[in-house]
Design a protein around this motif. Structure first.
Motif, short mmCIF file in Angstrom:
data_model
loop_
_atom_site.label_atom_id
_atom_site.label_comp_id
_atom_site.label_asym_id
_atom_site.label_seq_id
_atom_site.Cartn_x
_atom_site.Cartn_y
_atom_site.Cartn_z
N THR A 61 0.82 -1.23 0.00
CA THR A 61 0.00 0.00 0.00
C THR A 61 0.84 1.26 0.00
OG1 THR A 61 -0.14 0.05 2.43
CG2 THR A 61 -1.82 -1.21 1.24
N GLY A 62 2.10 1.18 0.41
CA GLY A 62 2.93 2.36 0.48
C GLY A 62 2.72 3.15 1.75
N ALA A 63 1.88 2.70 2.65
CA ALA A 63 1.63 3.38 3.92
C ALA A 63 1.63 2.35 5.03
CB ALA A 63 0.27 4.10 3.87
N PRO A 64 2.03 2.76 6.25
CA PRO A 64 2.04 1.79 7.35
C PRO A 64 0.62 1.33 7.68
CG PRO A 64 2.46 4.00 8.16
CD PRO A 64 2.50 4.09 6.66
N MET A 65 0.51 0.13 8.21
CA MET A 65 -0.80 -0.44 8.54
C MET A 65 -1.49 0.37 9.63
SD MET A 65 -1.72 -4.39 9.60
CE MET A 65 -0.99 -4.23 11.24
N ILE A 66 -0.73 0.82 10.63
CA ILE A 66 -1.28 1.67 11.68
C ILE A 66 -0.37 2.84 11.88
CG2 ILE A 66 -2.48 -0.20 12.91
CD1 ILE A 66 -0.08 -0.42 14.78
N GLY A 67 -0.91 3.93 12.42
CA GLY A 67 -0.12 5.12 12.64
C GLY A 67 0.80 4.97 13.83
N SER A 68 1.69 5.95 13.95
CA SER A 68 2.67 5.93 15.04
C SER A 68 1.97 6.02 16.40
CB SER A 68 3.67 7.06 14.87
OG SER A 68 4.61 7.05 15.92
N GLU A 69 0.88 6.81 16.44
CA GLU A 69 0.17 6.97 17.71
C GLU A 69 -0.47 5.63 18.16
OE1 GLU A 69 -3.48 9.63 19.64
OE2 GLU A 69 -2.77 10.01 17.60
N LYS A 70 -1.10 4.93 17.21
CA LYS A 70 -1.71 3.65 17.52
C LYS A 70 -0.64 2.64 17.91
CE LYS A 70 -4.81 0.37 17.73
NZ LYS A 70 -5.75 0.30 18.85
N ALA A 71 0.53 2.68 17.23
CA ALA A 71 1.62 1.76 17.57
C ALA A 71 2.11 2.02 18.99
CB ALA A 71 2.76 1.92 16.57
N GLY A 72 2.24 3.30 19.35
CA GLY A 72 2.65 3.64 20.72
C GLY A 72 1.63 3.15 21.75
N HIS A 73 0.35 3.24 21.38
CA HIS A 73 -0.71 2.76 22.30
C HIS A 73 -0.61 1.25 22.50
CE1 HIS A 73 -4.53 2.72 24.37
NE2 HIS A 73 -4.96 1.77 23.55
N LEU A 74 -0.32 0.50 21.41
CA LEU A 74 -0.17 -0.94 21.54
C LEU A 74 0.99 -1.31 22.47
CD1 LEU A 74 -0.65 -2.17 17.85
CD2 LEU A 74 -2.26 -2.43 19.75
N LEU A 75 2.10 -0.60 22.37
CA LEU A 75 3.25 -0.88 23.23
C LEU A 75 2.99 -0.43 24.67
CD1 LEU A 75 6.21 0.08 20.84
CD2 LEU A 75 5.31 -2.19 21.37
N HIS A 76 2.25 0.67 24.83
CA HIS A 76 1.92 1.13 26.18
C HIS A 76 1.06 0.09 26.91
CE1 HIS A 76 0.76 3.72 29.51
NE2 HIS A 76 -0.52 3.42 29.25
N ASP A 77 0.18 -0.58 26.17
CA ASP A 77 -0.67 -1.60 26.80
C ASP A 77 0.12 -2.81 27.28
OD1 ASP A 77 -2.91 -0.07 26.39
OD2 ASP A 77 -3.52 -1.10 24.55
N LEU A 78 1.37 -2.93 26.82
CA LEU A 78 2.21 -4.04 27.28
C LEU A 78 3.11 -3.65 28.44
CD1 LEU A 78 3.38 -5.41 23.79
CD2 LEU A 78 1.41 -6.13 25.14
N ASP A 79 3.14 -2.38 28.82
CA ASP A 79 4.00 -1.89 29.89
C ASP A 79 3.50 -2.44 31.22
OD1 ASP A 79 5.41 -0.45 31.82
OD2 ASP A 79 5.59 1.29 30.50
N PRO A 80 4.29 -3.24 31.92
CA PRO A 80 3.79 -3.82 33.18
C PRO A 80 3.76 -2.84 34.34
CG PRO A 80 6.05 -4.52 32.78
CD PRO A 80 5.65 -3.71 31.59
#
Length: 818
Positions: A464-483
């Motif tokens: 597609t030439g564009a990332p599947m999710i934006g940087s903000e959504k990616a940061g949210h996914l990683l934040h949800d893994l922060d113990p």
């Protein structure tokens, strides 16, 4: 003078007119808090010392208690107390809730009410349980009854004998119940055991009552004690048949009603043993039976109005129903050898591959504008159908704990033979194998989910030439893994509860499929028969019956995961789920789509640590809950957690590789094969031995053939040389054709003759005359009338002396203070 001695003196003085308040003073003096174990034993020892110094106090206490108890209904104490009721859960719950608003009327003539008055503290059950067994035995042995009070013993024994008859009929009724016969049709071959135990019970009661002359309210010691062994043999046969039915539950299924019946049958058979022990000449067995009955009485009196106890009992029934038919599907999480280890990794890898696509699909759907319920439905379908698809293609999801795993551990604790140290060692080795299998399952999911998710994100970007999710959504996914800075671990605990529920659901639906014959019923479905060829229909029925538990467990597990966040949003609660397999896929998507300036080693390491901790919480919560239910269902009390933990940590230090790699020599367990399957014995072998139940298992034959007892055979041989087989319908008089030559004695019975079987429990057969409304005795009162001679009587010629006076009403027990 000590207070205990003063109370015992008062009890001895009032033994002829017992007052419950005086006995309550004695119990109040002995009562301690539940944590004062040493003090409880000290007080009991003081009571023992006084009774040893003053034997008259022991006789006074025994006669006081006997005279007090005789004023109450005793039979319900022996037949009902501590035995599960057949009343439904909701009826019982409605009754107890109503008791909170409008108290139930107490049963003033019930021994349970007396026990509730004497032991009125909630802690009584616990501090009494802290008393050492040796002190209980010594205390009961000192409370003896003198000969002048044997009438009290005779009255109590008559009640026990009547209770044995009542229990015997109940056992026969349950053992011959249609539900039980339908679940195990072969029981028809052994159903006579339940009838024969009733015959033995009647015979034992009659012989015991006659030998001890209980009808005259005395209790003599006969020259030869009445042997309860024939009755106990029949009780044991009934227990073996029940054990055989239990062992086949995996094949036949079971219902809540049948579970209740089996439990009541077990408890009734055990109570029969206790009541028989109360009448035995062995002081040790009799004293232990008294103690066990007292403890049951106190427990029941304290909990008879408890809603919590009602829920506790019925959830125990439900857990027994689920775990007794453990999941048979193939979702097994115990491997003991290298072959099972490799197979688990292969199945977990298939699951990890599919989970990467499921996690991707869930992330993409977040871009859709949906109502909360629409989002919950979509997420539930992604999870539920995805898990079912993984199962169909023979994959597996890490941390899913089926009920069978915990049931295997419970069996190891409750049924292992040998010393306790050997038992704990086996249990610790089993837990090591479970943890290693869980480790390789997690690795199979993670090692496929992460690279496949990275490939999907990379392919999306290239296509597609564009990332599947934006940087903000990616940061949210990683934040949800922060113990540390998110609720990842509490959310992982919620997922662990769902994993546990999924195992129970799988066991429930497996049982449902077998009990209701779902496969055979599918094959008879008219529409399916019209559209599918017979071989296909047969395969469909077999597949559904074999996999219904796994399908429903996986699907409903997915529904739980998909709808939790929406429920939290609706109610304003910060609840969600975290599962290690999806967390690993989200880790890959988040790191790949995060902007370069946000990526750091701190974020990477913290996210990896979060994934690992999520997996640990998933495992610990689901496994501990499943183990709790399995132990509860088997009524196993396990107090060796400290020693077990020490053994496991010792194994970590000595052989840490066993937690990650199979041993060179795999362990063998009684109920688990190398693939983690529970081993079921599909024979009719009894639980207590390896021999199958013989076809002639019943000692007594239910027919009209009877044999002269050995005591009568000597006298009969002199006058009769024919066979010793007698028939109830044999012709009399000259019609009898004697045999000309002696024949072999055929032992078809154990000596029960009609006169013994049909004899009345009492010496006098009491009959009620409707015309005169009086009680008269049978011909047994007149020893001169024998055989067929019957004294002619008529209503007009009946004299007053021939009629017995009406039975007196029982004395009303003393009214207990409210």
């Amino acid at each position: 003078m000590s207070e205990l001695k003063r109370i015992l003196q008062q009890i001895t003085a009032l033994s002829d007119v017992p007052d419950p308040a005086v006995l309550k003073r004695l119990i109040d003096e002995l009562r301690v808090s539940e944590k004062e174990t040493a003090l409880a034993n000290e007080k009991i020892q003081s009571l023992i010392d006084i009774l040893r110094q003053h034997p008259e106090y022991g006789d006074g206490l025994s006669s006081f208690v006997l005279k007090l108890i005789i004023q109450y209904r005793q039979i319900s104490l022996y037949t009902d107390t501590g035995i599960m009721s057949d009343q439904g859960f909701f009826n019982s719950l409605r009754r107890l809730i109503g008791h909170r608003f409008l108290p139930l009327l107490p049963q003033d003539d019930s021994v349970v009410e007396l026990a509730g008055y004497l032991f009125n503290k909630r802690s009584d059950e616990k501090w009494l349980a802290n008393i050492e067994k040796e002190k209980w035995d010594e205390l009961v042995s000192l409370i003896r009854v003198e000969e002048k009070h044997l009438d009290l013993v005779a009255t109590a024994k008559n009640s026990i004998l009547n209770a044995i008859i009542i229990l015997s009929y109940r056992i026969s009724g349950i053992g011959l119940h249609p539900d039980l016969m339908e679940s195990y049709p072969q029981i028809l071959n052994y159903s006579a055991s339940f009838v024969a135990q009733n015959q033995e019970a009647v015979l034992f009661v009659n012989q015991y009552r006659q030998a001890h002359e209980l009808d005259s309210l005395t209790d003599i010691t006969p020259e030869q004690a009445v042997d309860p062994a024939p009755l106990l043999v029949m009780v044991e046969q009934c227990e073996d048949i029940v054990a055989t039915v239990r062992k086949r539950i995996y094949k036949t299924g079971i219902s809540i009603r049948l579970t209740n019946m089996m439990l009541r049958l077990d408890q009734s058979l055990q109570r029969m043993r206790i009541l028989t022990a109360l009448l035995t000449e062995s002081h040790q067995n009799r004293d232990r039976a008294v103690i066990e009955l007292i403890q049951t009485l106190i427990t029941t009196s304290n909990r008879r109005y408890s809603i919590g106890y009602l829920i506790d009992n019925n959830t125990k029934l439900l857990s027994r129903k689920v775990t007794e038919n453990a999941s048979r599907v193939g979702e097994h999480y115990i491997s003991t050898d290298r072959a099972g280890y490799r197979q688990m990794f292969k199945k977990a890898s298939i699951g990890g591959f599919v989970i990467a696509f499921m996690a991707t699909l869930k992330i993409i759907t977040y871009q859709l504008a949906l109502a909360p319920m629409g989002r919950a439905f979509l997420n539930s379908m992604i999870y539920g159908l995805g898990f079912v698809f993984i199962h169909v293609i023979r994959g597996t999801v890490a941390t899913k704990q089926p009920a069978m795993t915990a049931a295997a551990i419970a069996s190891t604790i409750s049924e292992s033979s040998g010393k306790k140290s050997h038992q704990l060692t086996k249990l610790s080795e089993l837990i090591v194998d479970i943890l290693r299998t869980q480790f390789i399952a997690i690795m199979g999911n993670v090692m496929l989910a992460i690279p496949v998710a990275l490939i999907i994100s990379f392919a999306w970007l290239q296509y597609t030439g564009a990332p599947m999710i934006g940087s903000e959504k990616a940061g949210h996914l990683l934040h949800d893994l922060d113990p540390f800075h998110s609720l990842a671990l509490p959310h992982a605990a919620i997922a662990g509860v769902y994993l546990f529920l999924a195992g129970l659901i799988a066991g429930y639906y497996d049982n449902l499929a077998v009990y209701n014959h779902v496969g055979a019923r599918i094959q008879r479905h008219r529409l399916l028969k019209a559209i599918l060829p017979e071989p296909w229909l047969k395969r469909l029925g077999g597949f559904v019956e074999a996999n219904l538990g796994a399908i429903m467990g996986n699907f409903l597990f997915g529904v739980f995961l998909g709808s939790t966040a929406t429920i939290g949003f609706i109610f304003g609660l910060p609840i969600d789920i975290r599962h290690i397999a999806f967390a690993s896929a989200n880790l890959a998507h988040g790191l790949f789509n995060l902007s370069a300036d946000q990526v750091s080693w701190n974020v990477i390491l913290l996210s990896i640590l979060g994934v690992a901790l999520i997996g640990m919480v998933n495992l610990i919560v689901s496994f501990s809950l499943a183990l709790f239910v399995a132990l509860r269902s088997k009524e196993v009390r396990f107090f060796e957690w400290g020693r077990l933990t020490k053994l496991i940590f010792g194994h970590i230090i000595s052989h840490p590789s066993d937690f990650f790699w199979p041993r060179d020599k795999p362990m063998k367990y009684a109920r688990i094969d190398s693939q983690g399957h529970m081993i079921f014995d599909d024979s009719t072998a009894v639980q207590k031995g390896s021999k199958a139940i013989p076809s002639n298992y019943v000692v007594r034959r239910l027919s009209d053939v009877r044999v002269i007892p050995k005591s009568q055979q000597a006298s009969s041989q002199g006058s009769q040389t024919n066979t010793d087989i007698h028939y109830d319908n044999q012709p009399k008089g000259d019609a009898v054709q004697p045999h000309t030559s002696p024949t072999k004695v055929v032992d078809l019975d154990d000596g029960l003759v009609d006169e013994e079987l049909n004899s009345s429990p009492y010496t006098d057969d009491i009959q009620y005359d409707k015309a005169t409304k009086t009680l008269n005795t049978s011909n047994s009162d007149n020893p001169e009338l024998t055989g067929d001679e019957v004294e002619p009587t008529s209503l007009d010629s009946k004299v007053t002396g021939d009629a017995k006076t009406p039975l007196p009403k029982p004395k009303k027990p003393p009214k207990l203070p409210s």
